[in-house]
Design an enzyme around this catalytic site. Structure first.
Site, PDB file in Angstrom:
ATOM      1  N   HIS A 304       0.853  -1.186   0.000  1.00  0.00           N
ATOM      2  CA  HIS A 304       0.000   0.000   0.000  1.00  0.00           C
ATOM      3  C   HIS A 304       0.886   1.231   0.000  1.00  0.00           C
ATOM      4  O   HIS A 304       1.946   1.214   0.622  1.00  0.00           O
ATOM      5  CB  HIS A 304      -0.900   0.016   1.245  1.00  0.00           C
ATOM      6  CG  HIS A 304      -2.052   0.936   1.115  1.00  0.00           C
ATOM      7  ND1 HIS A 304      -1.960   2.265   1.449  1.00  0.00           N
ATOM      8  CD2 HIS A 304      -3.305   0.736   0.653  1.00  0.00           C
ATOM      9  CE1 HIS A 304      -3.130   2.829   1.207  1.00  0.00           C
ATOM     10  NE2 HIS A 304      -3.955   1.941   0.715  1.00  0.00           N
ATOM     11  N   ASP A 361      -8.081  -5.429   0.107  1.00  0.00           N
ATOM     12  CA  ASP A 361      -8.546  -6.243  -1.015  1.00  0.00           C
ATOM     13  C   ASP A 361      -8.185  -7.716  -0.855  1.00  0.00           C
ATOM     14  O   ASP A 361      -8.751  -8.572  -1.521  1.00  0.00           O
ATOM     15  CB  ASP A 361      -7.951  -5.717  -2.327  1.00  0.00           C
ATOM     16  CG  ASP A 361      -8.415  -4.306  -2.593  1.00  0.00           C
ATOM     17  OD1 ASP A 361      -9.615  -4.060  -2.435  1.00  0.00           O
ATOM     18  OD2 ASP A 361      -7.585  -3.455  -2.923  1.00  0.00           O
TER      19      ASP A 361
HETATM   20  N1  COA Z   1       4.160  -7.728  -4.716  1.00  0.00           N
HETATM   21  C1  COA Z   1       5.508  -7.705  -4.904  1.00  0.00           C
HETATM   22  N2  COA Z   1       6.267  -6.607  -4.764  1.00  0.00           N
HETATM   23  C2  COA Z   1       5.644  -5.466  -4.436  1.00  0.00           C
HETATM   24  C3  COA Z   1       4.259  -5.413  -4.227  1.00  0.00           C
HETATM   25  C4  COA Z   1       3.506  -6.594  -4.384  1.00  0.00           C
HETATM   26  N3  COA Z   1       2.187  -6.595  -4.197  1.00  0.00           N
HETATM   27  N4  COA Z   1       3.905  -4.141  -3.923  1.00  0.00           N
HETATM   28  C5  COA Z   1       5.037  -3.430  -3.934  1.00  0.00           C
HETATM   29  N5  COA Z   1       6.091  -4.232  -4.241  1.00  0.00           N
HETATM   30  C6  COA Z   1       7.500  -3.810  -4.303  1.00  0.00           C
HETATM   31  C7  COA Z   1       7.774  -3.020  -5.581  1.00  0.00           C
HETATM   32  O1  COA Z   1       8.175  -3.857  -6.642  1.00  0.00           O
HETATM   33  C8  COA Z   1       8.853  -2.071  -5.120  1.00  0.00           C
HETATM   34  O2  COA Z   1      10.069  -2.797  -5.142  1.00  0.00           O
HETATM   35  P1  COA Z   1      11.493  -2.045  -5.468  1.00  0.00           P
HETATM   36  O3  COA Z   1      11.654  -1.062  -4.357  1.00  0.00           O
HETATM   37  O4  COA Z   1      12.478  -3.149  -5.446  1.00  0.00           O
HETATM   38  O5  COA Z   1      11.315  -1.404  -6.818  1.00  0.00           O
HETATM   39  C9  COA Z   1       8.524  -1.778  -3.657  1.00  0.00           C
HETATM   40  O6  COA Z   1       7.746  -2.917  -3.218  1.00  0.00           O
HETATM   41  C10 COA Z   1       7.695  -0.512  -3.444  1.00  0.00           C
HETATM   42  O7  COA Z   1       6.547  -0.615  -4.283  1.00  0.00           O
HETATM   43  P2  COA Z   1       5.930   0.595  -5.117  1.00  0.00           P
HETATM   44  O8  COA Z   1       5.244   0.086  -6.307  1.00  0.00           O
HETATM   45  O9  COA Z   1       7.000   1.653  -5.305  1.00  0.00           O
HETATM   46  O10 COA Z   1       4.878   1.141  -4.087  1.00  0.00           O
HETATM   47  P3  COA Z   1       3.698   2.094  -4.435  1.00  0.00           P
HETATM   48  O11 COA Z   1       3.374   2.801  -3.160  1.00  0.00           O
HETATM   49  O12 COA Z   1       4.001   2.924  -5.617  1.00  0.00           O
HETATM   50  O13 COA Z   1       2.498   1.103  -4.851  1.00  0.00           O
HETATM   51  C11 COA Z   1       0.703  -0.442  -4.674  1.00  0.00           C
HETATM   52  C12 COA Z   1       1.522   0.658  -3.977  1.00  0.00           C
HETATM   53  C13 COA Z   1      -0.536  -0.705  -3.826  1.00  0.00           C
HETATM   54  C14 COA Z   1       0.259   0.051  -6.049  1.00  0.00           C
HETATM   55  C15 COA Z   1       1.584  -1.720  -4.814  1.00  0.00           C
HETATM   56  O14 COA Z   1       1.952  -2.178  -3.534  1.00  0.00           O
HETATM   57  C16 COA Z   1       0.867  -2.845  -5.600  1.00  0.00           C
HETATM   58  O15 COA Z   1       0.947  -2.857  -6.818  1.00  0.00           O
HETATM   59  N6  COA Z   1       0.154  -3.782  -4.879  1.00  0.00           N
HETATM   60  C17 COA Z   1      -0.590  -4.818  -5.546  1.00  0.00           C
HETATM   61  C18 COA Z   1      -1.945  -4.272  -6.017  1.00  0.00           C
HETATM   62  C19 COA Z   1      -2.900  -4.032  -4.861  1.00  0.00           C
HETATM   63  O16 COA Z   1      -3.092  -4.868  -3.996  1.00  0.00           O
HETATM   64  N7  COA Z   1      -3.531  -2.842  -4.900  1.00  0.00           N
HETATM   65  C20 COA Z   1      -4.541  -2.469  -3.922  1.00  0.00           C
HETATM   66  C21 COA Z   1      -4.121  -1.296  -3.113  1.00  0.00           C
HETATM   67  S1  COA Z   1      -5.289  -1.005  -1.799  1.00  0.00           S
END
Ligand code: COA
Length: 426
Positions: A304, A361
């Site tokens: 998140h 979720d």
């Molecule tokens: N599975 C695997 N790795 C994940 C991950 C996941 N669900 N969520 C984040 N990461 C990793 C990223 O690859 C990133 O790695 P890095 O630092 O080596 O590049 C790191 O964790 C930080 O993630 P980031 O995408 O920069 O965080 P964000 O704040 O931009 O994104 C979300 C947040 C929610 C979009 C992201 O965690 C995600 O895509 N989750 C899955 C979708 C989901 O459940 N969404 C509902 C949100 S309520």
């Protein structure tokens, strides 16, 4: 005494005021930055940028806190209903009994949708995603319900119209997608029971309302009711900042919510769990796959932007999951898979180091399945729940005396000035 921060830019010192929230959050007010210094700030994804001052929702991602209008979401989940929570978010205070009765009457008065709208539904291709349909239908409401005379009347009626009709429209789209007869709303039923009845009642099998399922749905919607400046809420505010009507702003919010990284994640979680179940895939392998840098696969329902600890809503949702399945003595193999996946991920260094915990979720899809909601309607369920939040955020933004149209800047890195070349000389 008011606080200031000093910035030294190209050897020159500038002072900027600090804004402090009621929970001690601090922001550097850079409103005059460009004018004073010629610089702008760069913050892709806006992770360090406050876009507004708000008194609606407080969340603290480090400590797992979520409060609507100051009230902890845990207390609302335990004692409130979705209708009461919606009133709280939109009006700022919990309703008296009289307020709530008046609100119920208004919701009933506006629950029907224009019969002509049914023709719209019937003309969408059968495979259309319900989120695309919902976004279009909400936008179309302005054509069916033109502006009223006074601004105050207009806003109040628009708000209740939307809250009530969105539920009718969602159920209607489901019935039409099945080729079934539409079920009309009933004034004798509560907000949540009414929705379930419109979804599942048929002429051959009348729907029996189960109070525990009604509670589960109400809880699901309470937990989704607002989440401060997330992607879809920001879309509502940004689109609304051009002073477009509420329906169009909410329609933009629904479109933003559709994405798999946002509201669409609840559908993606179930699809992922189903895939693990039907292909008999190893959970360890799935976790390993999510960690591979070059692999775009992510563990859906994990991580998140704000929560760096267990999402407080996920905790409540997990409890509801077990309760609902126990009551119906139902076994859902997806729940077992989810629990195993959670256990493995939470003890894995990658997930621990990056503070990746289950979000709401992760468990909400299992509750929705138990209620009988089809998977492609999951994100629509989220949208209905988020509506009071979007409405209150929109209302706050239109009443903000500092309100300006949203217009970020950029750093241009394209070609510098060059001359046009006629087509035959290229
Ligand atoms: N599975 C695997 N790795 C994940 C991950 C996941 N669900 N969520 C984040 N990461 C990793 C990223 O690859 C990133 O790695 P890095 O630092 O080596 O590049 C790191 O964790 C930080 O993630 P980031 O995408 O920069 O965080 P964000 O704040 O931009 O994104 C979300 C947040 C929610 C979009 C992201 O965690 C995600 O895509 N989750 C899955 C979708 C989901 O459940 N969404 C509902 C949100 S309520």
């Amino acid at each position: 005494m008011s606080e200031h921060v000093k910035m030294i830019i190209e050897g020159k010192e500038y002072e900027f005021p600090v804004i402090c929230g009621t929970e001690g959050e601090k922001a550097i007010d850079i409103t005059s930055l460009r004018q004073k210094t010629g610089f702008i700030t760069m913050d892709p994804g806006f992770a360090n940028t406050g876009s507004c001052i708000s008194s609606i929702t407080f969340m603290n991602g480090e400590d797992g806190i979520l409060r609507y209008r100051g009230i902890p979401v845990e207390q609302l989940a335990a004692h409130s209903t979705f209708k009461e929570t919606a009133f709280l978010l939109i009006n700022g205070e919990l309703p008296s009994r009289k307020d709530l009765n008046r609100f119920s009457v208004l919701l009933n008065d506006h629950s029907l949708v224009h019969e002509d709208m049914q023709i719209f539904y019937q003309n969408f291709p059968r495979a259309s995603h319900p989120m695309g349909i919902l976004s279009s239908m909400v936008n179309a409401l302005r054509s069916f319900y033109p502006a009223l005379q006074t601004a105050e009347e207009e806003i109040n009626i628009m708000v209740t119209r939307l809250l009530s009709k969105i539920r009718t429209m969602a159920a209607m789209s489901y019935k039409i997608s099945l080729g079934h007869k539409v079920v009309y709303p009933r004034p004798d039923l509560s907000y949540c029971a009414n929705f379930l009845n419109m979804m599942f009642d048929t002429p051959v099998r009348p729907y029996e309302i189960d109070e525990d399922l009604v509670k589960a749905l109400s809880l699901f919607w309470i937990l989704h009711a607002d989440h401060e400046q997330n992607c879809s809420t920001s879309a509502v505010r940004v689109v609304g900042s051009g002073r477009v009507n509420l329906y169009a702003s909410i329609s933009a919010g629904i479109a933003a919510l559709w994405g798999p990284l946002h509201g669409g994640a609840n559908q993606k979680v179930i699809e992922m769990l189903e895939q693990i179940h039907s292909n008999g895939e190893s959970i360890k392998k799935i976790v390993e796959m999510a960690k591979e840098k070059e692999n775009p696969f992510r563990l859906m329902g994990f991580g998140h932007r704000v929560y760096k600890t267990y999402d407080p809503r996920a905790k409540i949702m997990k409890g509801m999951c077990h309760k609902v399945l126990k009551k119906f003595k139902a076994e859902d193999p997806l729940l077992d898979i989810a629990m195993e996946l959670e256990e493995i991920a939470l003890s894995d260094d990658y997930f621990v180091e990056k503070n990746l915990y289950p979000n709401i979720d992760f468990y909400s899809g299992i509750v929705l399945r138990a209620i009988g909601i089809p998977t492609n309607m999951f994100t629509v369920m989220f949208a209905i729940g988020r509506l009071p939040g979007w409405i209150s955020q929109w209302r706050e933004s239109v009443n903000d005396p500092e309100w300006r149209i949203a217009r970020p800047r950029q750093i241009y890195v394209g070609p510098v000035k060059r001359d046009y070349v006629p087509i035959d000389e290229r």
